[in-house]
Design a protein around this motif. Structure first.
Motif, PDB file in Angstrom:
ATOM      1  N   ARG A   1       0.830  -1.214   0.000  1.00 27.17           N
ATOM      2  CA  ARG A   1       0.000   0.000   0.000  1.00 27.17           C
ATOM      3  C   ARG A   1       0.864   1.263   0.000  1.00 27.17           C
ATOM      4  N   LYS A   2       1.913   1.231   0.797  1.00 25.68           N
ATOM      5  CA  LYS A   2       2.813   2.382   0.837  1.00 25.68           C
ATOM      6  C   LYS A   2       3.429   2.635  -0.526  1.00 25.68           C
ATOM      7  N   HIS A   3       3.831   1.552  -1.200  1.00 28.08           N
ATOM      8  CA  HIS A   3       4.408   1.688  -2.545  1.00 28.08           C
ATOM      9  C   HIS A   3       3.387   2.255  -3.519  1.00 28.08           C
ATOM     10  N   MET A   4       2.125   1.795  -3.429  1.00 21.96           N
ATOM     11  CA  MET A   4       1.092   2.308  -4.313  1.00 21.96           C
ATOM     12  C   MET A   4       0.797   3.783  -4.045  1.00 21.96           C
ATOM     13  N   VAL A   5       0.788   4.159  -2.769  1.00 18.36           N
ATOM     14  CA  VAL A   5       0.550   5.561  -2.414  1.00 18.36           C
ATOM     15  C   VAL A   5       1.657   6.452  -2.944  1.00 18.36           C
ATOM     16  N   LEU A   6       2.934   5.983  -2.816  1.00 13.69           N
ATOM     17  CA  LEU A   6       4.061   6.767  -3.350  1.00 13.69           C
ATOM     18  C   LEU A   6       3.976   6.901  -4.863  1.00 13.69           C
ATOM     19  N   HIS A   7       3.574   5.740  -5.478  1.00 14.91           N
ATOM     20  CA  HIS A   7       3.445   5.784  -6.939  1.00 14.91           C
ATOM     21  C   HIS A   7       2.363   6.758  -7.377  1.00 14.91           C
ATOM     22  N   LEU A   8       1.228   6.780  -6.669  1.00 12.42           N
ATOM     23  CA  LEU A   8       0.159   7.722  -6.990  1.00 12.42           C
ATOM     24  C   LEU A   8       0.609   9.180  -6.769  1.00 12.42           C
ATOM     25  N   MET A   9       1.336   9.391  -5.694  1.00 10.33           N
ATOM     26  CA  MET A   9       1.821  10.750  -5.412  1.00 10.33           C
ATOM     27  C   MET A   9       2.792  11.220  -6.492  1.00 10.33           C
ATOM     28  N   GLN A  10       3.664  10.283  -6.909  1.00 12.37           N
ATOM     29  CA  GLN A  10       4.582  10.656  -8.003  1.00 12.37           C
ATOM     30  C   GLN A  10       3.821  11.000  -9.279  1.00 12.37           C
ATOM     31  N   ARG A  11       2.805  10.169  -9.589  1.00  9.81           N
ATOM     32  CA  ARG A  11       2.016  10.450 -10.794  1.00  9.81           C
ATOM     33  C   ARG A  11       1.273  11.793 -10.674  1.00  9.81           C
ATOM     34  N   GLU A  12       0.752  12.092  -9.477  1.00 11.67           N
ATOM     35  CA  GLU A  12       0.076  13.381  -9.283  1.00 11.67           C
ATOM     36  C   GLU A  12       1.040  14.555  -9.428  1.00 11.67           C
ATOM     37  N   ASN A  13       2.276  14.352  -8.853  1.00 12.41           N
ATOM     38  CA  ASN A  13       3.279  15.431  -9.001  1.00 12.41           C
ATOM     39  C   ASN A  13       3.643  15.667 -10.476  1.00 12.41           C
ATOM     40  N   ILE A  14       3.807  14.503 -11.191  1.00 13.35           N
ATOM     41  CA  ILE A  14       4.145  14.634 -12.626  1.00 13.35           C
ATOM     42  C   ILE A  14       3.017  15.308 -13.383  1.00 13.35           C
ATOM     43  N   ALA A  15       1.747  14.939 -13.060  1.00 13.82           N
ATOM     44  CA  ALA A  15       0.602  15.563 -13.736  1.00 13.82           C
ATOM     45  C   ALA A  15       0.507  17.050 -13.409  1.00 13.82           C
ATOM     46  N   ALA A  16       0.742  17.377 -12.115  1.00 18.56           N
ATOM     47  CA  ALA A  16       0.693  18.781 -11.707  1.00 18.56           C
ATOM     48  C   ALA A  16       1.781  19.594 -12.422  1.00 18.56           C
ATOM     49  N   CYS A  17       2.987  19.000 -12.500  1.00 20.47           N
ATOM     50  CA  CYS A  17       4.072  19.703 -13.217  1.00 20.47           C
ATOM     51  C   CYS A  17       3.728  19.886 -14.689  1.00 20.47           C
ATOM     52  N   THR A  18       3.126  18.842 -15.282  1.00 16.90           N
ATOM     53  CA  THR A  18       2.735  18.950 -16.710  1.00 16.90           C
ATOM     54  C   THR A  18       1.692  20.027 -16.914  1.00 16.90           C
ATOM     55  N   ILE A  19       0.680  20.059 -16.012  1.00 16.27           N
ATOM     56  CA  ILE A  19      -0.370  21.093 -16.131  1.00 16.27           C
ATOM     57  C   ILE A  19       0.218  22.475 -15.926  1.00 16.27           C
ATOM     58  N   GLN A  20       1.114  22.573 -14.912  1.00 19.20           N
ATOM     59  CA  GLN A  20       1.741  23.886 -14.685  1.00 19.20           C
ATOM     60  C   GLN A  20       2.569  24.343 -15.891  1.00 19.20           C
ATOM     61  N   SER A  21       3.309  23.398 -16.466  1.00 19.26           N
ATOM     62  CA  SER A  21       4.113  23.780 -17.651  1.00 19.26           C
ATOM     63  C   SER A  21       3.225  24.184 -18.825  1.00 19.26           C
ATOM     64  N   MET A  22       2.088  23.477 -19.027  1.00 19.92           N
ATOM     65  CA  MET A  22       1.172  23.840 -20.113  1.00 19.92           C
ATOM     66  C   MET A  22       0.555  25.225 -19.880  1.00 19.92           C
ATOM     67  N   VAL A  23       0.122  25.452 -18.576  1.00 20.04           N
ATOM     68  CA  VAL A  23      -0.460  26.768 -18.262  1.00 20.04           C
ATOM     69  C   VAL A  23       0.560  27.882 -18.449  1.00 20.04           C
ATOM     70  N   ARG A  24       1.798  27.612 -17.990  1.00 23.50           N
ATOM     71  CA  ARG A  24       2.842  28.636 -18.159  1.00 23.50           C
ATOM     72  C   ARG A  24       3.150  28.906 -19.643  1.00 23.50           C
ATOM     73  N   SER A  25       3.173  27.820 -20.449  1.00 24.35           N
ATOM     74  CA  SER A  25       3.445  28.004 -21.888  1.00 24.35           C
ATOM     75  C   SER A  25       2.325  28.796 -22.566  1.00 24.35           C
ATOM     76  N   VAL A  26       1.048  28.491 -22.161  1.00 26.02           N
ATOM     77  CA  VAL A  26      -0.075  29.237 -22.749  1.00 26.02           C
ATOM     78  C   VAL A  26      -0.001  30.710 -22.375  1.00 26.02           C
ATOM     79  N   SER A  27       0.262  30.967 -21.056  1.00 24.74           N
ATOM     80  CA  SER A  27       0.366  32.368 -20.621  1.00 24.74           C
ATOM     81  C   SER A  27       1.555  33.068 -21.288  1.00 24.74           C
ATOM     82  N   ALA A  28       2.677  32.303 -21.438  1.00 24.40           N
ATOM     83  CA  ALA A  28       3.840  32.895 -22.105  1.00 24.40           C
ATOM     84  C   ALA A  28       3.525  33.210 -23.563  1.00 24.40           C
TER      85      ALA A  28
END
Length: 236
Positions: A1-28
């Motif tokens: 369970r701990k491994h799955m939670v870490l994996h989900l958190m990593q995926r959420e961080n990667i998704a958040a970074c991707t969304i942030q980069s897309m938003v920043r590119s659009v604003s730029a």
């Protein structure tokens, strides 16, 4: 369970970074497009002001050249008019002086003819009185002499009268010829003035059409350069 939670958190961080980069590119991209539009507007305004300044400078120079050319043409026309006026005045003064001279000569000739006629009449009357006084003594000789004297006097009077008539006719013909010459010269001066006027008008029309074509070509070239530069700026 701990491994799955870490994996989900990593995926959420990667998704958040991707969304942030897309938003920043659009604003730029939006900020870049806005800045690009503002830069293009500023460039267009600057180019328009520069072209307007160049056009005004060319127009002022053209107007100055036209004023200079028109001034030269008007000065030349004034010089031609002054020369023609001086020539006409000189001809008229000569004609007036000649007419006054002929009038004085004719009056002098008339006075001389009258004086000569009076002298001849006095001489004739004296001779007649002498002949009448001496008729009783030598009628035959004096009669023949009187006839010869009268014949000579008549010939002299006829000669004087014929000379006066010929001189008067000659002077009238000379005056008529002078008047005809003055009218013909005035006609030639008017014709030359009209020819010069038509030539000046033709030159003026040609110069105006040439200046108009030059200004038109400059405006068209400026518009082409502006469109090419704008395309280049849009592409780069």
């Amino acid at each position: 369970r701990k491994h799955m939670v870490l994996h989900l958190m990593q995926r959420e961080n990667i998704a958040a970074c991707t969304i942030q980069s897309m938003v920043r590119s659009v604003s730029a991209r939006k900020t870049f497009e806005e800045r690009l539009d503002s830069v293009l507007l500023v460039q267009a305004w600057v180019r328009g002001n520069r072209l307007a300044y160049e056009y005004r400078r060319v127009k002022d120079a053209t107007v100055l050249i036209q004023c200079f050319c028109r001034g030269m043409k008007i000065r030349r026309q004034i010089q031609v008019h002054q020369a023609a006026t001086a020539k006409i005045q000189r001809i008229w003064r000569g004609h007036h002086a000649y007419s006054t001279y002929t009038e004085r000569v004719m009056s002098t000739i008339s006075i001389q003819a009258i004086m000569r006629g009076m002298i001849n009449a006095k001489q004739y009357s004296r001779m007649k009185h002498c002949i009448v006084a001496l008729q009783g003594l030598v009628r035959g000789v004096l009669l023949r002499g009187n006839i010869q004297i009268q014949f000579r006097a008549a010939c002299a009077i006829q000669r004087i009268w014929r000379g006066y008539g010929l001189r008067s006719t000659y002077k009238s013909e000379v005056q008529r010829i002078i008047v005809m010459q003055s009218r013909f010269r005035m006609m030639l001066v008017r014709k030359s003035f009209l020819i010069l006027k038509e030539g000046a008008k033709a030159m003026q029309r040609c110069y105006r059409t040439w200046t108009y074509e030059v200004a038109k070509t400059e405006v068209v070239a400026a518009l082409r350069l502006q469109s090419i530069f704008r395309k280049h700026m849009v592409l780069h």
